[in-house]
Design a protein around this motif. Structure first.
Motif, short mmCIF file in Angstrom:
data_model
loop_
_atom_site.label_atom_id
_atom_site.label_comp_id
_atom_site.label_asym_id
_atom_site.label_seq_id
_atom_site.Cartn_x
_atom_site.Cartn_y
_atom_site.Cartn_z
N PRO A 156 0.82 -1.22 0.00
CA PRO A 156 0.00 0.00 0.00
C PRO A 156 0.85 1.27 0.00
O PRO A 156 0.35 2.35 -0.26
CB PRO A 156 -0.80 -0.11 1.31
CG PRO A 156 -0.02 -1.03 2.18
CD PRO A 156 0.76 -1.94 1.28
N SER A 157 2.14 1.10 0.26
CA SER A 157 3.01 2.27 0.34
C SER A 157 3.65 2.58 -1.02
O SER A 157 3.58 3.70 -1.50
CB SER A 157 4.08 2.00 1.39
OG SER A 157 4.81 3.15 1.65
N CYS A 158 4.29 1.57 -1.64
CA CYS A 158 5.02 1.84 -2.89
C CYS A 158 4.47 1.09 -4.09
O CYS A 158 5.00 1.16 -5.18
CB CYS A 158 6.51 1.54 -2.71
SG CYS A 158 6.90 -0.23 -2.69
N ARG A 159 3.37 0.34 -3.89
CA ARG A 159 2.68 -0.39 -4.98
C ARG A 159 3.50 -1.54 -5.55
O ARG A 159 3.17 -2.08 -6.60
CB ARG A 159 2.26 0.55 -6.13
CG ARG A 159 1.48 1.76 -5.70
CD ARG A 159 0.07 1.41 -5.36
NE ARG A 159 -0.57 2.50 -4.61
CZ ARG A 159 -1.70 2.38 -3.95
NH1 ARG A 159 -2.34 1.24 -3.94
NH2 ARG A 159 -2.21 3.38 -3.29
N SER A 160 4.55 -1.92 -4.87
CA SER A 160 5.35 -3.05 -5.36
C SER A 160 4.60 -4.35 -5.12
O SER A 160 3.88 -4.51 -4.13
CB SER A 160 6.68 -3.08 -4.61
OG SER A 160 7.33 -4.33 -4.86
N THR A 161 4.76 -5.32 -6.04
CA THR A 161 4.15 -6.63 -5.85
C THR A 161 5.20 -7.65 -5.36
O THR A 161 4.89 -8.84 -5.26
CB THR A 161 3.52 -7.14 -7.16
OG1 THR A 161 4.51 -7.10 -8.19
CG2 THR A 161 2.33 -6.29 -7.56
N SER A 162 6.42 -7.19 -5.10
CA SER A 162 7.44 -8.10 -4.56
C SER A 162 7.23 -8.24 -3.07
O SER A 162 7.16 -7.24 -2.35
CB SER A 162 8.85 -7.54 -4.82
OG SER A 162 9.05 -7.38 -6.19
N ARG A 163 7.14 -9.49 -2.61
CA ARG A 163 6.77 -9.71 -1.22
C ARG A 163 7.79 -10.54 -0.49
O ARG A 163 8.46 -11.39 -1.08
CB ARG A 163 5.43 -10.45 -1.15
CG ARG A 163 4.30 -9.68 -1.70
CD ARG A 163 3.09 -10.57 -1.86
NE ARG A 163 2.98 -11.10 -3.20
CZ ARG A 163 2.00 -11.89 -3.59
NH1 ARG A 163 1.07 -12.26 -2.74
NH2 ARG A 163 1.95 -12.32 -4.82
N SER A 164 7.86 -10.32 0.82
CA SER A 164 8.66 -11.16 1.69
C SER A 164 7.92 -11.22 3.03
O SER A 164 6.74 -10.83 3.09
CB SER A 164 10.05 -10.57 1.84
OG SER A 164 10.86 -11.44 2.61
N TYR A 165 8.57 -11.69 4.07
CA TYR A 165 7.92 -11.64 5.38
C TYR A 165 8.97 -11.58 6.47
O TYR A 165 10.14 -11.88 6.24
CB TYR A 165 6.98 -12.83 5.58
CG TYR A 165 7.67 -14.18 5.66
CD1 TYR A 165 7.77 -15.00 4.53
CD2 TYR A 165 8.23 -14.62 6.86
CE1 TYR A 165 8.41 -16.22 4.61
CE2 TYR A 165 8.87 -15.86 6.93
CZ TYR A 165 8.97 -16.65 5.80
OH TYR A 165 9.59 -17.87 5.86
N VAL A 166 8.54 -11.15 7.64
CA VAL A 166 9.38 -11.23 8.83
C VAL A 166 8.65 -12.12 9.83
O VAL A 166 7.43 -12.29 9.75
CB VAL A 166 9.63 -9.83 9.46
CG1 VAL A 166 10.35 -8.91 8.48
CG2 VAL A 166 8.33 -9.20 9.94
N VAL A 167 9.39 -12.69 10.75
CA VAL A 167 8.78 -13.47 11.82
C VAL A 167 8.61 -12.56 13.03
O VAL A 167 9.59 -11.99 13.53
CB VAL A 167 9.65 -14.70 12.18
CG1 VAL A 167 9.03 -15.46 13.36
CG2 VAL A 167 9.78 -15.62 10.97
#
Ligand code: ZN
Length: 309
Positions: free
Chosen positions: A221-232
């Protein structure tokens, strides 16, 4: 005379037919005319930044139901042909309810100052049907909102499943029954549920700008990027807000239970149950830790327990 002489199902269908034959039953006028303060509150609550409704003095179409919604102290004149059918289903043991369909059609904007009224038509009862939630009936009705003049403002088709909640028992068949409310898992959420299976609370992050977001979604929602990751996440949080659910019955769950919005130190909020303490011990700001509960052989849900316990 035995119970076998009467079929409760036949009585339900007979009542449904009678109510359907009433046709469209017009309710009384709304308590308040369409007004700017309510529209402003609604836009704020929905996060809708479109001010043109306020400028033009018209109701957002999706607000149609808001204007005629009866309060908790609804009067006899607010009863619609639907109420008797739902009450009869309750009395016959079909006390569970879940909305299955809602279709709205918007004909024209309602103007500020107009006092709307709702007309309800009971359109049908189908059942008994076997469903994943239990045996039940599908009840359908249509509501049409009118303002000044005969042209309708909006219409809605609404369908609910009224079901007989499965009885809790100690029999092996019941204890191994699959948990009926299975979380939706898709490409956006697979990483989250994989984490839950490993006892990890994973929060989606943007692979470009690093911003965390929850619930998971395809676009930052901030930069419109579709590249994703995650943090624990650390697995800690505090109660930001909560409700205690008493009614209606929820399949696979015992009431009352607590549903909380939990604020994580990582900066996102997540919805979950608070367990291992009585509902009246829960309060805003309460410190929690994540816990993972097996609901059946496959489904594990992340929940929250008091941090000290
Ligand atoms: Zn981003």
């Amino acid at each position: 005379m035995t119970d076998l002489d009467m079929s409760p199902g036949d009585e339900l269908l007979e009542l449904a037919e009678k109510q359907a034959a009433l046709g469209e039953v017009r309710g009384g006028p709304a308590a308040d005319p369409v007004n700017i303060p309510m529209i402003r509150h609604w836009l704020d609550a929905m996060g809708d930044a479109n001010r043109s409704y306020l400028d033009k003095g018209v109701s957002p179409p999706a607000m149609a139901q808001v204007w005629t919604m009866p309060g908790v102290r609804r009067g006899v004149k607010d009863r619609s042909p639907v109420d008797d059918v739902l009450a009869a289903l309750d009395a016959a043991g079909y006390t569970g309810v879940v909305a299955t369909n809602c279709e709205q059609t918007y004909h024209r904007p309602a103007r500020v100052g107009e006092r709307l009224s709702a007309a309800t038509r009971f359109s049908g009862l189908i059942g008994p049907k076997r469903t994943a939630l239990g045996e039940g009936y599908f009840a359908t009705w249509n509501v049409t909102w009118y303002g000044e003049g005969d042209a309708p403002v909006a219409e809605m088709m609404f369908r609910v499943l009224k079901f007989r909640p499965r009885r809790k028992s100690g029999t092996p068949a019941a204890s191994t029954a699959p948990y009926p409310l299975r979380p939706a898992q898709n490409r956006d959420t697979a990483f989250f549920w994989e984490g839950v299976r490993q006892g990890e609370l994973r929060i989606q992050s943007c692979a470009d700008c690093g911003r965390l977001r929850h619930p998971p979604g395809p676009v930052c929602p901030s930069c419109r990027s579709t590249s994703r990751s995650y943090v624990v996440a650390r697995g800690e949080g505090t109660v930001f807000s909560y409700v205690v659910h008493h009614h209606p019955p929820v399949p696979g769950r015992e009431t009352p239970f607590v549903v909380a919005v939990v604020e994580l130190p990582e900066g996102v909020r997540i919805v979950g149950n608070v367990v291992d303490c009585p509902p009246d011990a829960v309060g805003i700001g309460m410190e929690l830790r994540a816990t993972y509960r097996a609901m059946d052989d496959e489904v594990i849900l992340p929940m929250w327990a008091p941090r000290e316990s």
